[in-house]
Write a protein that holds these residues in place. Structure first.
Motif, PDB file in Angstrom:
ATOM      1  N   GLU A   1      -7.645  -0.565  -7.230  1.00 48.89           N
ATOM      2  CA  GLU A   1      -6.713   0.477  -7.668  1.00 48.89           C
ATOM      3  C   GLU A   1      -6.566   0.440  -9.185  1.00 48.89           C
ATOM      4  O   GLU A   1      -6.534  -0.627  -9.798  1.00 48.89           O
TER       5      GLU A   1
ATOM      6  N   THR B   1       4.798  12.348  -4.810  1.00 43.77           N
ATOM      7  CA  THR B   1       5.045  11.494  -3.646  1.00 43.77           C
ATOM      8  C   THR B   1       4.225  12.000  -2.467  1.00 43.77           C
ATOM      9  O   THR B   1       3.815  13.161  -2.431  1.00 43.77           O
ATOM     10  N   GLU B   2       3.991  11.121  -1.538  1.00 46.24           N
ATOM     11  CA  GLU B   2       3.328  11.475  -0.279  1.00 46.24           C
ATOM     12  C   GLU B   2       4.182  10.937   0.865  1.00 46.24           C
ATOM     13  O   GLU B   2       4.346   9.702   0.950  1.00 46.24           O
TER      14      GLU B   2
ATOM     15  N   SER C   1       1.777   3.471  -5.671  1.00 49.13           N
ATOM     16  CA  SER C   1       0.330   3.683  -5.806  1.00 49.13           C
ATOM     17  C   SER C   1       0.080   4.258  -7.194  1.00 49.13           C
ATOM     18  O   SER C   1       0.912   5.022  -7.709  1.00 49.13           O
ATOM     19  N   TYR C   2      -1.033   3.877  -7.802  1.00 44.14           N
ATOM     20  CA  TYR C   2      -1.320   4.317  -9.169  1.00 44.14           C
ATOM     21  C   TYR C   2      -2.469   5.322  -9.187  1.00 44.14           C
ATOM     22  O   TYR C   2      -3.374   5.290  -8.343  1.00 44.14           O
ATOM     23  N   ARG C   3      -2.404   6.209 -10.202  1.00 44.51           N
ATOM     24  CA  ARG C   3      -3.484   7.181 -10.397  1.00 44.51           C
ATOM     25  C   ARG C   3      -3.611   7.463 -11.892  1.00 44.51           C
ATOM     26  O   ARG C   3      -2.593   7.608 -12.584  1.00 44.51           O
TER      27      ARG C   3
ATOM     28  N   TYR D   1       9.217   4.333 -11.637  1.00 46.35           N
ATOM     29  CA  TYR D   1       9.136   3.933 -10.216  1.00 46.35           C
ATOM     30  C   TYR D   1      10.445   3.322  -9.733  1.00 46.35           C
ATOM     31  O   TYR D   1      10.894   3.603  -8.613  1.00 46.35           O
TER      32      TYR D   1
ATOM     33  N   VAL E   1       3.428   7.926  -6.149  1.00 42.45           N
ATOM     34  CA  VAL E   1       2.227   7.893  -6.988  1.00 42.45           C
ATOM     35  C   VAL E   1       2.656   7.855  -8.456  1.00 42.45           C
ATOM     36  O   VAL E   1       3.317   8.776  -8.948  1.00 42.45           O
TER      37      VAL E   1
END
Length: 380
Positions: A264, A190-191, A175-177, A158, A207
């Motif tokens: 999250e 990425t978004e 953001s984590y997933r 990151y 992400v």
């Protein structure tokens, strides 16, 4: 006898004309400027008589020129009142001042969300200021919002992804997933997605893989908890707490925000920034000291206003040395701006008006005065 006088006069006139023709500059000095009006009138009368008799000769043989030291003088400056350029079209202003006779206007292109493209939104010399002719004035002109392509940062940490995206003018948020394909701590996507164009200054969501389910934890809600409770939650969920403090209306040592949203999924040992309330921000005290004009006397009524609300009234005999300076303390919080004004009324004559008006800006733990105006005529 008469003929002899006439010949003598003609001879004198010839000699005078010869002297003028040999020196074609009229000398200029302070003594010339200080000559009395009556002397100038006599000289003008004499000159008129001479010119009437020899106008052709004098027009050919004499001329007027200023002394070189006067021509080279730089003591005279020309000024003008700076007009408002903010809000004007740059294309119009550029043409209006293209000859640079009044001032030189130089433009810098910069984006501003508050102005349309091509409109001036800042000028280096404020409207209404007295300005020397020829001054260079810098203006900022709103440019079109630029776009940039979002780099592909997948597979990077990151911190690396954040640095690369910020170099292109983007802001980032993490953001984590959960993922069993991308190692924990590395970027999944990425978004908006990579290779798409987006406005510079906009936010790109990065992400990051939280790893496999057995290595992730769900972020608890810290907001509203006490500091002690929040630290215990971090310990129980294998999270690292990073504490930041801020003034806030919430009770002291209460959590007011967290860097990762509640629920999250994040890898174990993820750092969570927890913001802790220090309680209400204390007031900042600022003492104004106002010197009264010299040479005044008598009794005056002083009325102190803060934000147009009367705070205090007192009568002073300004003839006394102890009454020559006025002190008044204002209080405010960081980020506030307050207006102070001091009105004066002459007890004897009844004349009244505003003596001082100023703005006090409270910033951090200090304050400063700006935009001060004084009118000493109220004491006359």
């Amino acid at each position: 006898m008469k003929k002899a006088k006439i010949i003598s006069l003609l001879l004198a006139a010839s000699l005078l004309l010869a002297g003028c023709s040999s020196n074609n500059e009229i000398p200029y000095s302070k003594s010339d400027k200080d000559t009395s009006t009556s002397d100038k009138a006599d000289k003008n009368s004499s000159t008129d008589n001479e010119q009437s008799s020899s106008s052709d000769s004098s027009s050919q043989n004499s001329s007027y020129s200023f002394p070189q030291d006067l021509l080279n003088s730089d003591t005279i400056t020309y000024t003008f009142t700076m007009p408002q350029l903010v809000g004007e079209k740059w294309s119009t202003v550029e043409i209006m001042y293209a000859d640079r006779k009044l001032m030189t206007v130089l433009a810098v292109q910069e984006y501003s969300p508050d102005y349309p493209e091509g409109i001036i939104f800042e000028q280096s010399v404020a409207e209404g200021e007295t300005t020397e002719v020829g001054t260079a004035v810098y203006v900022k002109v709103c440019s079109r919002l630029k776009q940039a392509e979002i780099k592909d940062v997948s597979g990077k940490t990151y911190e690396t992804a954040k640095k690369l995206l910020e170099q292109d003018g983007f802001k980032t948020v993490i953001s984590y997933r959960e993922s069993d394909k991308v190692s924990s701590g590395l970027v999944i996507s990425t978004e908006p997605p990579a290779h798409e164009s987006a406005d510079q200054g906009s936010t790109v969501v990065v992400v990051v893989s939280a790893g496999t389910p057995e290595n992730t934890v769900s972020v608890p809600s810290f907001v509203g908890k006490t500091l002690t409770q929040a630290l215990k939650l971090c310990e129980d969920n294998k999270l690292i707490a990073k504490l930041e403090y801020t003034y806030h209306p919430a009770e002291k040592n209460t959590i007011v925000s967290q860097s990762v949203n509640y629920g999250e999924k994040v890898p174990q040992n993820t750092e969570i920034v927890i913001t802790v309330s220090q309680g209400e921000q204390p007031d900042i005290d600022y003492e104004l000291e106002i010197a009264l004009p010299t040479g005044i006397g008598g009794e005056f009524e002083f009325n102190y206003y803060v934000d147009d609300i009367l705070q205090k009234t007192e009568v002073r005999n300004v003839s006394l040395a102890a009454s020559r300076n006025i002190r008044y303390t204002l209080s405010g919080k960081s980020g506030e701006t307050k207006t102070f004004s001091l009105s004066v009324k002459n007890i004897k004559t009844g004349k009244k008006g505003t003596f001082v008006e100023c703005e006090i800006e409270f910033t951090g733990s200090s304050a400063m005065v700006s935009q001060t105006s004084r009118d000493s005529s109220v004491f006359k």
